[in-house]
Write a protein that holds these residues in place. Structure first.
Motif, short mmCIF file in Angstrom:
data_model
loop_
_atom_site.label_atom_id
_atom_site.label_comp_id
_atom_site.label_asym_id
_atom_site.label_seq_id
_atom_site.Cartn_x
_atom_site.Cartn_y
_atom_site.Cartn_z
N GLN A 158 0.84 -1.20 0.00
CA GLN A 158 0.00 0.00 0.00
C GLN A 158 0.88 1.25 0.00
OE1 GLN A 158 -3.60 0.19 0.46
NE2 GLN A 158 -3.57 -1.98 -0.04
N SER A 159 0.32 2.33 -0.52
CA SER A 159 0.99 3.62 -0.45
C SER A 159 -0.07 4.70 -0.25
CB SER A 159 1.80 3.90 -1.72
OG SER A 159 0.93 4.10 -2.81
N VAL A 165 5.82 18.25 14.45
CA VAL A 165 5.22 18.61 15.74
C VAL A 165 4.95 17.40 16.62
CG1 VAL A 165 4.19 20.74 14.88
CG2 VAL A 165 2.88 18.64 14.76
N GLY A 166 5.05 16.22 16.05
CA GLY A 166 4.84 15.00 16.82
C GLY A 166 3.39 14.57 16.84
N GLY A 167 3.17 13.39 17.35
CA GLY A 167 1.82 12.83 17.45
C GLY A 167 1.61 11.69 16.49
N GLU A 168 0.45 11.07 16.61
CA GLU A 168 0.11 9.92 15.77
C GLU A 168 -0.11 10.33 14.33
OE1 GLU A 168 -3.07 6.25 15.44
OE2 GLU A 168 -3.43 7.83 16.89
N LEU A 169 0.40 9.56 13.42
CA LEU A 169 0.16 9.77 12.00
C LEU A 169 -1.05 8.92 11.61
CD1 LEU A 169 3.86 9.57 10.76
CD2 LEU A 169 2.54 11.60 11.37
N LYS A 170 -2.24 9.48 11.86
CA LYS A 170 -3.48 8.71 11.73
C LYS A 170 -3.69 8.16 10.33
CE LYS A 170 -5.72 10.93 15.58
NZ LYS A 170 -6.80 11.75 16.07
N TYR A 193 -1.46 7.10 8.27
CA TYR A 193 -0.64 5.91 8.12
C TYR A 193 -1.13 4.77 9.01
CZ TYR A 193 2.67 8.39 5.21
OH TYR A 193 3.23 9.08 4.18
N THR A 194 -1.62 5.09 10.19
CA THR A 194 -2.20 4.07 11.06
C THR A 194 -3.37 3.38 10.36
OG1 THR A 194 -1.53 5.26 13.05
CG2 THR A 194 -3.29 3.65 13.30
N GLU A 195 -4.24 4.18 9.75
CA GLU A 195 -5.39 3.63 9.02
C GLU A 195 -4.93 2.80 7.82
OE1 GLU A 195 -7.67 7.12 8.12
OE2 GLU A 195 -8.18 7.45 10.23
N MET A 196 -3.90 3.27 7.11
CA MET A 196 -3.39 2.54 5.96
C MET A 196 -2.86 1.17 6.38
SD MET A 196 -0.23 3.39 3.35
CE MET A 196 1.03 2.94 4.55
#
Length: 103
Positions: free
Chosen positions: A26-27, A42-47, A49-52
């Motif tokens: 996937q991309s 700034v940091g934090g979850e990369l939502k 990419y998490t969903e991907m």
């Protein structure tokens, strides 16, 4: 289809049918990738990419299940997942395990 990470299914005798796998690559599209790049500053979850990756695991799992079902399996034991970057903006998810039939 029963999926377990253990080497056996509790209280069941199993005959081994063989290795089963499922994978997907996937991309994210360029604009989403740029947005996630800014998020890393700034940091934090990369939502996105998490969903991907969650979608990728689901696809790989289903492909593994389909392969086991075609072999006549009742379960897949020793289920494992791995991922790898195949190019700068694409990742592969591989699901694998051993197809078994209850006896």
């Amino acid at each position: 289809m029963i999926l377990v990470t253990t080497e056996t299914v509790s209280d069941r005798n199993c005959a081994t049918l063989g290795l089963v796998t499922g994978n997907t690559i996937q991309s994210k599209h360029m604009f989403s990738d740029m947005g996630q790049g800014f998020k890393t500053m700034v940091g934090g979850e990369l939502k996105s990419y998490t969903e991907m990756m969650a979608k990728s695991r689901a696809i790989a799992t289903q492909r593994m299940i389909d392969q086991a079902a075609a072999m006549g399996a009742d379960a897949i034991v020793g289920v494992r997942y791995t991922s790898a970057s195949v190019m700068q903006q694409a990742a592969e998810v591989l699901a694998y395990g051993t197809a078994v039939k209850f006896v």
